[in-house]
Design a protein around this motif. Structure first.
Motif, mmCIF file in Angstrom:
data_model
loop_
_atom_site.group_PDB
_atom_site.id
_atom_site.type_symbol
_atom_site.label_atom_id
_atom_site.label_comp_id
_atom_site.label_asym_id
_atom_site.label_seq_id
_atom_site.Cartn_x
_atom_site.Cartn_y
_atom_site.Cartn_z
ATOM 1 N N SER A 1 0.854 -1.185 0.000
ATOM 2 C CA SER A 1 0.000 0.000 0.000
ATOM 3 C C SER A 1 0.891 1.237 0.000
ATOM 4 C CB SER A 1 -0.902 0.033 1.245
ATOM 5 O OG SER A 1 -1.787 -1.048 1.271
ATOM 6 N N ARG A 2 0.332 2.343 -0.473
ATOM 7 C CA ARG A 2 1.041 3.620 -0.524
ATOM 8 C C ARG A 2 2.396 3.465 -1.221
ATOM 9 N NH1 ARG A 2 0.209 6.514 5.243
ATOM 10 N NH2 ARG A 2 0.851 8.279 3.982
ATOM 11 N N VAL B 1 3.692 3.714 -5.046
ATOM 12 C CA VAL B 1 3.390 4.041 -6.439
ATOM 13 C C VAL B 1 4.112 3.094 -7.388
ATOM 14 C CG1 VAL B 1 3.522 5.851 -8.191
ATOM 15 C CG2 VAL B 1 2.976 6.452 -5.824
ATOM 16 N N ARG B 2 5.293 2.617 -6.993
ATOM 17 C CA ARG B 2 6.038 1.689 -7.857
ATOM 18 C C ARG B 2 5.244 0.421 -8.139
ATOM 19 N NH1 ARG B 2 10.003 2.621 -4.075
ATOM 20 N NH2 ARG B 2 9.871 0.440 -3.384
ATOM 21 N N LEU B 3 4.423 0.014 -7.191
ATOM 22 C CA LEU B 3 3.609 -1.188 -7.361
ATOM 23 C C LEU B 3 2.258 -0.890 -8.000
ATOM 24 C CD1 LEU B 3 4.168 -2.903 -3.871
ATOM 25 C CD2 LEU B 3 5.265 -3.489 -6.054
ATOM 26 N N GLY B 4 2.012 0.394 -8.282
ATOM 27 C CA GLY B 4 0.688 0.762 -8.768
ATOM 28 C C GLY B 4 -0.353 0.714 -7.665
ATOM 29 N N ARG B 5 0.105 0.806 -6.420
ATOM 30 C CA ARG B 5 -0.786 0.761 -5.265
ATOM 31 C C ARG B 5 -0.537 1.991 -4.388
ATOM 32 N NH1 ARG B 5 -2.810 -4.402 -5.233
ATOM 33 N NH2 ARG B 5 -1.556 -5.994 -6.292
ATOM 34 N N ASP C 1 2.733 6.859 8.782
ATOM 35 C CA ASP C 1 1.866 7.547 9.737
ATOM 36 C C ASP C 1 0.780 6.561 10.126
ATOM 37 O OD1 ASP C 1 -0.424 7.902 7.840
ATOM 38 O OD2 ASP C 1 0.984 9.249 6.866
ATOM 39 N N VAL C 2 0.187 6.743 11.271
ATOM 40 C CA VAL C 2 -0.749 5.768 11.808
ATOM 41 C C VAL C 2 -2.171 6.130 11.389
ATOM 42 C CG1 VAL C 2 -1.669 4.691 13.895
ATOM 43 C CG2 VAL C 2 0.752 5.307 13.767
ATOM 44 N N GLU D 1 -9.881 3.682 -9.585
ATOM 45 C CA GLU D 1 -8.469 3.848 -9.928
ATOM 46 C C GLU D 1 -7.613 2.778 -9.264
ATOM 47 O OE1 GLU D 1 -4.978 7.293 -9.498
ATOM 48 O OE2 GLU D 1 -7.074 7.766 -9.066
ATOM 49 N N GLU D 2 -8.045 2.300 -8.110
ATOM 50 C CA GLU D 2 -7.285 1.286 -7.379
ATOM 51 C C GLU D 2 -7.594 -0.132 -7.843
ATOM 52 O OE1 GLU D 2 -9.273 3.521 -5.877
ATOM 53 O OE2 GLU D 2 -7.759 4.989 -5.206
ATOM 54 N N GLY D 3 -8.597 -0.301 -8.718
ATOM 55 C CA GLY D 3 -8.924 -1.619 -9.238
ATOM 56 C C GLY D 3 -10.079 -2.311 -8.547
ATOM 57 N N PHE D 4 -10.739 -1.622 -7.599
ATOM 58 C CA PHE D 4 -11.919 -2.192 -6.952
ATOM 59 C C PHE D 4 -13.169 -1.848 -7.769
ATOM 60 C CE2 PHE D 4 -8.771 -1.716 -3.597
ATOM 61 C CZ PHE D 4 -8.878 -2.920 -2.905
ATOM 62 N N LEU D 5 -14.302 -2.418 -7.391
ATOM 63 C CA LEU D 5 -15.543 -2.190 -8.125
ATOM 64 C C LEU D 5 -16.182 -0.868 -7.715
ATOM 65 C CD1 LEU D 5 -17.122 -5.766 -7.926
ATOM 66 C CD2 LEU D 5 -16.062 -4.698 -9.930
#
Length: 326
Positions: free
Chosen positions: A174-175, A177-181, A214-215, A294-298
């Motif tokens: 997560s967070r 960008v290199r992974l597209g996430r 960050d939390v 954009e994240e690939g979810f529905l």
């Protein structure tokens, strides 16, 4: 076979929806690709110490209990969905289930509920190499820690003996960008801190370090318990760039602390993995004419009255959010 509602996915959200609809008198069929109901949450461990930490793992067990007597099919593959004027035609192949039977089946459903959930990120390629996942036996994911705690009730070191120092590395998958996430999965800080507390409860002498960007305090329960987390866990803002293995199988992490590089040794390293879209999300979106975020979810459609999306298939959610969404 005709049903009022067909539900794709037997995780917490799908089971919650099925239970509510069955109470209203609806005829339901639930399709699940796994051999059992409960989804990912069925493998999560209770993290209570002297008090409940509201991890909601028990809610998955209750959802499965509510599913008893439900007509469902497991080990489902080859799902084909055809929109019709008055609902949906669904073809599928099932390997097990209750009432629905095994083999190739067809069903007509007045409404379709999509609850296919998510997939935990699994480090691969350069990201796995950086942190030794799949190479160093004492590196594991948060998902694997959950299963270990649920099945064994403890965490042991591989090749060294007792565990005295554990590190959690946040924002894995997560967070990034290199992974597209580039998105935040939002649930990882909460489950990692609760897992840390569970480990401390099992062994109060255990030293646990939490490396973070960050939390994210998702939900009032996490916010409520956060002061306890801060007292029990050493929290360091910053993520180590790599993990190295020592000859005795301990793990070496280096990180920046106030402008100086610090290196420490740990017995186990836990990669707090985020949530990725379920494997078949894109394929199902094409069949149903849905759009992906954009994240690939529905992306939820305009309310048609016949198609509903529930749970983490629409984006990262924790267990109580998935239940409420359903």
């Amino acid at each position: 076979m005709n049903v009022d509602s067909l539900i794709l996915g037997g995780g917490v959200a799908g089971l919650t929806a099925a239970h509510a609809l069955r109470r209203l008198g609806h005829k339901i069929l639930l399709l699940e690709k796994a051999p059992e109901l409960g989804g990912w949450a069925r493998h999560w461990a209770c993290k209570a110490d002297d008090a409940c930490l509201h991890c909601w793992a028990c809610a998955a067990d209750r959802a499965v209990k509510h599913g008893e007597g439900l007509e469902w099919a497991g080990k489902v593959t080859d799902v084909e969905v055809t929109p019709r004027e008055n609902g949906y035609g669904v073809k599928y192949r099932a390997g097990s289930g209750t009432g629905a039977g095994a083999g190739s089946r067809e069903v007509e459903a007045a409404t379709l509920l999509v609850a296919i959930g998510f997939t935990p990120y699994r480090p691969a390629g350069p990201e796995a190499s950086r942190f030794g996942y799949g190479t160093f036996p004492n590196v594991l994911t948060g998902e694997e820690l959950e299963e270990t705690l649920r099945q064994d009730g403890r965490l042991e070191s591989r090749g060294k003996g007792p565990v005295s120092r554990v590190a959690f590395l946040q924002c894995q998958g997560s967070r990034n960008v290199r992974l597209g996430r580039g998105y935040c999965s939002r649930v990882c800080c909460g489950y990692a801190l609760r897992s840390a507390m569970a480990l401390k409860h099992l062994d109060p002498s255990l030293s646990v370090t939490f490396f973070y960007m960050d939390v994210q305090l998702l939900g009032k329960d996490t916010t409520h318990h956060f002061p306890r987390f801060q007292e029990a866990v050493r929290m360091i803002r910053g993520l180590p760039g790599e993990v190295f293995e020592e000859p005795d199988h301990r793990l070496s992490l280096s990180y920046d602390h106030e402008g100086a590089m610090v290196t420490e040794l740990f017995d186990r390293v836990v990669l707090s993995v985020g949530m990725a879209p379920a494997e078949d999300t894109g394929k199902l979106a094409g069949k149903l004419g849905l759009t992906l975020t954009e994240e690939g979810f529905l992306l939820p459609p305009d309310l048609s009255g016949r198609l509903f999306l529930v749970g983490a298939c629409t984006g990262p959610k924790n267990i109580p959010q998935s239940i409420l969404h359903a």
